[in-house]
Structure formats: structure tokens, C-alpha cells
Design a protein around this motif. Structure first.
Motif, PDB file in Angstrom:
ATOM      1  N   PHE A 166      28.381  46.605  37.971  1.00 55.75           N
ATOM      2  CA  PHE A 166      27.607  47.539  38.787  1.00 55.75           C
ATOM      3  C   PHE A 166      26.552  46.753  39.554  1.00 55.75           C
ATOM      4  O   PHE A 166      25.900  45.872  39.001  1.00 55.75           O
ATOM      5  CB  PHE A 166      26.928  48.611  37.921  1.00 55.75           C
ATOM      6  N   CYS A 167      26.379  47.080  40.817  1.00 55.22           N
ATOM      7  CA  CYS A 167      25.404  46.394  41.658  1.00 55.22           C
ATOM      8  C   CYS A 167      23.994  46.748  41.193  1.00 55.22           C
ATOM      9  O   CYS A 167      23.649  47.938  41.109  1.00 55.22           O
ATOM     10  CB  CYS A 167      25.581  46.802  43.117  1.00 55.22           C
ATOM     11  N   PRO A 168      23.164  45.763  40.893  1.00 56.24           N
ATOM     12  CA  PRO A 168      21.797  46.052  40.466  1.00 56.24           C
ATOM     13  C   PRO A 168      20.926  46.581  41.602  1.00 56.24           C
ATOM     14  O   PRO A 168      19.882  47.177  41.362  1.00 56.24           O
ATOM     15  CB  PRO A 168      21.283  44.698  39.967  1.00 56.24           C
ATOM     16  N   GLU A 169      21.370  46.404  42.832  1.00 53.14           N
ATOM     17  CA  GLU A 169      20.607  46.850  43.997  1.00 53.14           C
ATOM     18  C   GLU A 169      20.832  48.333  44.283  1.00 53.14           C
ATOM     19  O   GLU A 169      19.896  49.085  44.453  1.00 53.14           O
ATOM     20  CB  GLU A 169      20.995  46.002  45.212  1.00 53.14           C
ATOM     21  N   CYS A 170      22.113  48.739  44.335  1.00 49.47           N
ATOM     22  CA  CYS A 170      22.426  50.117  44.743  1.00 49.47           C
ATOM     23  C   CYS A 170      23.168  50.918  43.670  1.00 49.47           C
ATOM     24  O   CYS A 170      23.371  52.115  43.831  1.00 49.47           O
ATOM     25  CB  CYS A 170      23.230  50.112  46.038  1.00 49.47           C
ATOM     26  N   GLY A 171      23.621  50.259  42.601  1.00 49.75           N
ATOM     27  CA  GLY A 171      24.312  50.958  41.527  1.00 49.75           C
ATOM     28  C   GLY A 171      25.802  51.163  41.745  1.00 49.75           C
ATOM     29  O   GLY A 171      26.479  51.753  40.905  1.00 49.75           O
ATOM     30  N   GLN A 172      26.338  50.690  42.862  1.00 50.93           N
ATOM     31  CA  GLN A 172      27.763  50.858  43.183  1.00 50.93           C
ATOM     32  C   GLN A 172      28.633  50.154  42.141  1.00 50.93           C
ATOM     33  O   GLN A 172      28.398  49.016  41.796  1.00 50.93           O
ATOM     34  CB  GLN A 172      28.043  50.281  44.577  1.00 50.93           C
ATOM     35  N   LYS A 173      29.658  50.866  41.639  1.00 50.66           N
ATOM     36  CA  LYS A 173      30.612  50.253  40.722  1.00 50.66           C
ATOM     37  C   LYS A 173      31.405  49.196  41.483  1.00 50.66           C
ATOM     38  O   LYS A 173      31.838  49.417  42.604  1.00 50.66           O
ATOM     39  CB  LYS A 173      31.554  51.305  40.133  1.00 50.66           C
ATOM     40  N   GLN A 174      31.594  48.059  40.873  1.00 47.37           N
ATOM     41  CA  GLN A 174      32.265  46.937  41.514  1.00 47.37           C
ATOM     42  C   GLN A 174      33.686  46.783  41.004  1.00 47.37           C
ATOM     43  O   GLN A 174      33.963  47.054  39.834  1.00 47.37           O
ATOM     44  CB  GLN A 174      31.495  45.632  41.228  1.00 47.37           C
ATOM     45  N   GLU A 175      34.562  46.351  41.901  1.00 44.93           N
ATOM     46  CA  GLU A 175      35.924  46.017  41.478  1.00 44.93           C
ATOM     47  C   GLU A 175      35.862  44.713  40.710  1.00 44.93           C
ATOM     48  O   GLU A 175      35.189  43.776  41.113  1.00 44.93           O
ATOM     49  CB  GLU A 175      36.839  45.846  42.697  1.00 44.93           C
ATOM     50  N   MET A 176      36.558  44.677  39.611  1.00 45.75           N
ATOM     51  CA  MET A 176      36.587  43.460  38.819  1.00 45.75           C
ATOM     52  C   MET A 176      37.705  42.568  39.336  1.00 45.75           C
ATOM     53  O   MET A 176      38.764  43.057  39.731  1.00 45.75           O
ATOM     54  CB  MET A 176      36.780  43.778  37.334  1.00 45.75           C
ATOM     55  N   PRO A 177      37.486  41.268  39.336  1.00 39.73           N
ATOM     56  CA  PRO A 177      38.512  40.366  39.860  1.00 39.73           C
ATOM     57  C   PRO A 177      39.750  40.377  38.978  1.00 39.73           C
ATOM     58  O   PRO A 177      39.668  40.521  37.766  1.00 39.73           O
ATOM     59  CB  PRO A 177      37.830  38.993  39.835  1.00 39.73           C
ATOM     60  N   VAL A 178      40.884  40.236  39.620  1.00 38.08           N
ATOM     61  CA  VAL A 178      42.139  40.154  38.894  1.00 38.08           C
ATOM     62  C   VAL A 178      42.314  38.705  38.455  1.00 38.08           C
ATOM     63  O   VAL A 178      42.285  37.791  39.273  1.00 38.08           O
ATOM     64  CB  VAL A 178      43.325  40.589  39.789  1.00 38.08           C
ATOM     65  N   VAL A 179      42.463  38.524  37.152  1.00 35.64           N
ATOM     66  CA  VAL A 179      42.638  37.178  36.634  1.00 35.64           C
ATOM     67  C   VAL A 179      44.118  36.851  36.668  1.00 35.64           C
ATOM     68  O   VAL A 179      44.919  37.522  36.035  1.00 35.64           O
ATOM     69  CB  VAL A 179      42.085  37.068  35.186  1.00 35.64           C
ATOM     70  N   GLU A 180      44.436  35.845  37.451  1.00 38.91           N
ATOM     71  CA  GLU A 180      45.831  35.441  37.559  1.00 38.91           C
ATOM     72  C   GLU A 180      46.071  34.307  36.576  1.00 38.91           C
ATOM     73  O   GLU A 180      45.405  33.280  36.618  1.00 38.91           O
ATOM     74  CB  GLU A 180      46.142  34.963  38.982  1.00 38.91           C
ATOM     75  N   GLU A 181      46.991  34.527  35.690  1.00 38.38           N
ATOM     76  CA  GLU A 181      47.327  33.472  34.749  1.00 38.38           C
ATOM     77  C   GLU A 181      48.368  32.578  35.387  1.00 38.38           C
ATOM     78  O   GLU A 181      49.399  33.056  35.849  1.00 38.38           O
ATOM     79  CB  GLU A 181      47.870  34.067  33.444  1.00 38.38           C
ATOM     80  N   GLU A 182      48.028  31.319  35.442  1.00 40.07           N
ATOM     81  CA  GLU A 182      48.957  30.373  36.032  1.00 40.07           C
ATOM     82  C   GLU A 182      49.924  29.905  34.953  1.00 40.07           C
ATOM     83  O   GLU A 182      49.527  29.444  33.904  1.00 40.07           O
ATOM     84  CB  GLU A 182      48.199  29.179  36.607  1.00 40.07           C
ATOM     85  N   VAL A 183      51.181  30.086  35.222  1.00 40.70           N
ATOM     86  CA  VAL A 183      52.211  29.645  34.300  1.00 40.70           C
ATOM     87  C   VAL A 183      52.801  28.372  34.871  1.00 40.70           C
ATOM     88  O   VAL A 183      53.322  28.379  35.990  1.00 40.70           O
ATOM     89  CB  VAL A 183      53.309  30.720  34.122  1.00 40.70           C
ATOM     90  N   GLN A 184      52.685  27.316  34.124  1.00 40.06           N
ATOM     91  CA  GLN A 184      53.232  26.056  34.595  1.00 40.06           C
ATOM     92  C   GLN A 184      54.617  25.874  33.995  1.00 40.06           C
ATOM     93  O   GLN A 184      54.824  26.089  32.812  1.00 40.06           O
ATOM     94  CB  GLN A 184      52.323  24.897  34.174  1.00 40.06           C
ATOM     95  N   GLU A 185      55.523  25.470  34.858  1.00 42.91           N
ATOM     96  CA  GLU A 185      56.907  25.300  34.407  1.00 42.91           C
ATOM     97  C   GLU A 185      56.996  24.259  33.309  1.00 42.91           C
ATOM     98  O   GLU A 185      57.764  24.398  32.374  1.00 42.91           O
ATOM     99  CB  GLU A 185      57.793  24.912  35.595  1.00 42.91           C
ATOM    100  N   ASN A 186      56.213  23.213  33.403  1.00 40.14           N
ATOM    101  CA  ASN A 186      56.250  22.165  32.385  1.00 40.14           C
ATOM    102  C   ASN A 186      55.878  22.720  31.015  1.00 40.14           C
ATOM    103  O   ASN A 186      56.461  22.349  30.008  1.00 40.14           O
ATOM    104  CB  ASN A 186      55.319  21.011  32.747  1.00 40.14           C
TER     105      ASN A 186
END
Length: 148
Positions: A113-133
């Protein structure tokens, strides 16, 4: 009184030298003042050029009608603005910050939540990197474990 005559000549010479220095300093100050006035007027001209350009760009955005050469320039501005926006996003990602969509305040990416205006924020999508090795190694390990 020859000593006084010598002092008198020295005093007169010093006085003339001081007058000369004062005159040159005054001329130098006047030169600097004129150069500053020229610079200030040049800045006003540049500001007017910018204002003219901005008004032409606003006309293009609002009405969509201006001369073709202006349209090309305005489209270049649009392209540059889009590039700048993308670069700013990259910088924000590097700094691990985001902007509140409501008030524009810069926030840490994990703030909910923004401490300035209180707007709910979108949370970042965590991309899991899958390495072929890693998959191959895990598969190999599993195969070895299965063999035992």
C-alpha cells in the motif's frame, strides 16, 4: 623641498595608476554586465522557441492537424518519449522500485500500500528461472538414485 617633490611625483603617479585601474575595472564590470544581459536575452529566446514547439506539439496531440514536417517531428517526440518511459522502467527495475499509479510516489517493489495515498499496489510477479542444466543434473541424480 626636493624630497616633497619626489613624494608628490610618486603620489601623483599612484593616483593616476589607481584611476586607470578603477577605469579598467569599471569597463570590465560593464563588459561582464553586457555579456550577462546578452546571455539572459538569448535564454529568453530559447524559452520562446521551446514554448512555440510545445504549442505546436499540443496542437498536434489535441487536433491532429499541423504541417507534415511538424507531424514527423511530433512523432519523433512520441517515439523518444516511449523510449524514455521504457528506460525509466528498466532503471526502476534495477533499483527495485515502482511508482504508485495513483500519486506517482516511488516505492519499494514489495510495498503493498502506498504510504502517500493509500492506494493498493500490484505485487511483482516472481518469475522462477528454470535452467536446463539444473533439470538435467537433477534428472541424472534421480537416475543414479533410482539405480541404487
Amino acid at each position: 623641498m626636493p624630497i616633497w617633490d619626489g613624494f608628490s611625483k610618486i603620489a601623483k603617479s599612484v593616483e593616476e595608476g589607481a584611476k586607470s585601474v578603477t577605469k579598467k575595472a569599471g569597463e570590465s564590470m560593464e563588459y561582464g554586465k553586457i555579456k550577462k544581459d546578452i546571455y539572459d536575452k538569448d535564454q529568453e529566446i530559447q524559452s520562446l522557441y521551446n514554448e512555440i514547439g510545445k504549442k505546436m506539439y499540443e496542437q498536434y496531440k489535441d487536433l491532429g492537424t499541423v504541417s507534415y514536417d511538424i507531424i514527423d517531428l511530433c512523432q519523433n517526440i512520441d517515439d523518444l518519449n516511449a523510449t524514455i518511459e521504457e528506460l525509466e522502467k528498466k532503471l526502476m527495475n534495477l533499483k527495485k522500485i515502482k511508482k504508485c499509479p495513483q500519486c506517482g510516489k516511488e516505492l519499494d517493489v514489495n510495498i503493498q500500500f502506498c504510504p502517500e495515498c493509500g492506494q493498493k499496489q500490484e505485487m511483482p510477479v516472481v518469475e522462477e528461472e528454470v535452467q536446463e542444466n539444473d533439470e538435467v543434473l537433477e534428472g541424472e541424480v534421480l537416475d543414479k538414485e533410482e539405480e541404487e
